[in-house]
Design an enzyme around this catalytic site. Structure first.
Site, PDB file in Angstrom:
ATOM      1  N   LYS A 113       0.886  -1.193  -0.020  1.00 38.50           N
ATOM      2  CA  LYS A 113      -0.023   0.102   0.135  1.00 38.50           C
ATOM      3  C   LYS A 113       0.879   1.106  -0.088  1.00 38.50           C
ATOM      4  O   LYS A 113       0.659   2.280  -0.538  1.00 38.50           O
ATOM      5  CB  LYS A 113      -1.115   0.079   1.148  1.00 38.50           C
ATOM      6  CG  LYS A 113      -2.121  -1.032   1.053  1.00 38.50           C
ATOM      7  CD  LYS A 113      -3.035  -0.681   2.179  1.00 38.50           C
ATOM      8  CE  LYS A 113      -4.342  -1.547   2.107  1.00 38.50           C
ATOM      9  NZ  LYS A 113      -5.158  -1.561   3.098  1.00 38.50           N
ATOM     10  N   LYS A 199      -8.601 -12.356  -8.440  1.00 34.27           N
ATOM     11  CA  LYS A 199      -9.631 -12.283  -7.624  1.00 34.27           C
ATOM     12  C   LYS A 199     -10.577 -11.067  -7.930  1.00 34.27           C
ATOM     13  O   LYS A 199     -10.082 -10.076  -8.187  1.00 34.27           O
ATOM     14  CB  LYS A 199      -9.239 -12.471  -6.180  1.00 34.27           C
ATOM     15  CG  LYS A 199      -9.226 -13.541  -5.334  1.00 34.27           C
ATOM     16  CD  LYS A 199      -8.794 -13.597  -4.023  1.00 34.27           C
ATOM     17  CE  LYS A 199      -9.928 -12.985  -3.036  1.00 34.27           C
ATOM     18  NZ  LYS A 199      -9.567 -13.307  -1.478  1.00 34.27           N
ATOM     19  N   LYS A 202     -12.865  -5.412  -4.342  1.00 32.90           N
ATOM     20  CA  LYS A 202     -13.606  -4.091  -4.514  1.00 32.90           C
ATOM     21  C   LYS A 202     -12.686  -3.078  -4.773  1.00 32.90           C
ATOM     22  O   LYS A 202     -13.065  -1.992  -5.071  1.00 32.90           O
ATOM     23  CB  LYS A 202     -14.284  -3.955  -3.038  1.00 32.90           C
ATOM     24  CG  LYS A 202     -13.376  -4.088  -1.687  1.00 32.90           C
ATOM     25  CD  LYS A 202     -14.139  -4.207  -0.648  1.00 32.90           C
ATOM     26  CE  LYS A 202     -13.260  -4.153   0.705  1.00 32.90           C
ATOM     27  NZ  LYS A 202     -14.032  -4.380   1.825  1.00 32.90           N
TER      28      LYS A 202
END
Ligand code: TRP
Length: 336
Positions: A113, A199, A202
């Site tokens: 991140k 995958k 979101k």
């Protein structure tokens, strides 16, 4: 012996999608009566990356309403909001002071991140796993169902608990109970509609890559129409050359409730032109009852608030007790 306590948190960001539903919450709902469940909306974790303050509260309510609509039963489950129980923040601070900096700098998710964010990395992002440790240890949870990506954070949680016990407890009298590193088996792995090897997520920039639980029938139809397929006629499970085919068949199987062999036989001679309308209709029908229930709940703000008030009280009682134990061990004088 009482029931084992299961605890998990979910961030109120982004769109709750079929992968979340089929991979996690549906299994949880099915097994919920076996456990004492605590489920919270991790709205403190949500601000470790830039967030939109006009959406934080409404996203939180949406998630709570969705969980209830998916069948979480308040007789077995306590639902609450992380920021409503201030012990989470307070224990985080205490843990901060016993957590070596390099443990946090080594976390894979932090590194990933941080790279994405460039120069704008705040201390909260680094501290994210300590807050998560506080979430878990406050409730002395037995099991913590999280996805693969959170495994390292769970291990860190155990390390922090062990360090606390080592530094401030006695060998026969630990301050805090270590959670089992048991990660609940993930349900189905639902892949992106745009790429059958990744995958469903979101955080994917393209909304076409996922079907959200609150998508309208028109959106669902459009997304399935546009999803990635291949040129081959006849549909089969498990062909490594055809990840999209496997994913779409799996979705059909899970949403229709049919057995794998049944689906394999039904679809073996189908082309995409025949299969896509079938998957569309099945998806719309499977989501309809959840969406209807959701609508009723989200329109009843008084009910939602009463759920969260009760959740806050039940969760707060346990959390504050653990917090007091830790503060005592660290040598604080507790307010009388
Ligand atoms: N970090 C978790 C995630 O993004 C959410 C979370 C926060 C959590 N606190 C938790 C999960 C405690 C389990 C237990 O998925």
């Amino acid at each position: 012996m009482g029931k084992q306590r299961v605890l998990s948190g979910v961030q109120p960001t982004g769109n709750y999608h079929l992968g979340n539903y089929l991979g996690a919450i549906r299994n949880w709902v099915e097994g919920q009566s076996e456990y004492e469940n605590y489920l919270f909306v991790a709205d403190l974790h949500a601000i470790t990356v830039p967030h939109d303050p006009t959406r934080l509260a409404s996203d939180t309510y949406t998630l709570v309403a969705l969980y209830l609509a998916c069948g979480l039963n308040l007789n077995h489950s306590t639902i609450f909001v992380q920021s409503h129980v201030s012990a989470h923040s307070e224990l985080t601070w205490l843990f901060n002071c016993i957590t070596p900096l390099n443990w946090l700098q080594d976390m894979i998710q932090f590194k990933e991140k941080a790279i994405k964010q460039g120069e704008n990395v705040n201390v909260g992002l680094l501290d994210y796993p300590v807050l998560m440790a506080a979430d878990i240890l406050l409730y002395q949870a037995d099991k913590v169902p999280v996805g693969e990506d959170q495994k390292q954070h769970l291990e860190l949680t155990r390390d922090i608990a062990a360090r606390l016990n080592h530094q401030f407890g006695k060998p026969d009298q630990p301050v805090i109970k270590l959670p089992e590193p048991l990660i609940r088996q993930e349900g189905a792995r639902v892949m992106s509609l745009a790429d059958g090897t990744r995958k469903m997520s979101k955080s994917d920039a393209s909304d076409l890559s996922r079907i959200n639980l609150l998508d309208t029938p028109e959106q669902i139809q459009y997304k399935i129409k546009r999803c990635k397929t291949d040129q081959v006629r006849g549909l089969t499970f498990g062909d490594p050359e055809r990840p999209e085919c496997n994913n779409l068949l799996t979705l059909y199987m899970l949403l229709s409730g049919k057995k794998k062999e049944e689906v394999a036989a039904e679809c073996q001679d189908m082309g995409w032109g025949q299969f896509k309308p079938l998957l569309t209709e099945t998806t719309i029908n499977a989501l309809k009852p959840i969406q209807e229930k959701y609508q009723g709940i989200i329109e009843d703000q008084a009910y939602l608030q009463s759920v969260l008030r009760e959740g806050r009280e039940k969760a707060g009682a346990i959390a504050n007790q653990t917090l007091a134990q830790v503060k005592t061990a660290l040598g604080y004088s507790l307010p009388l």
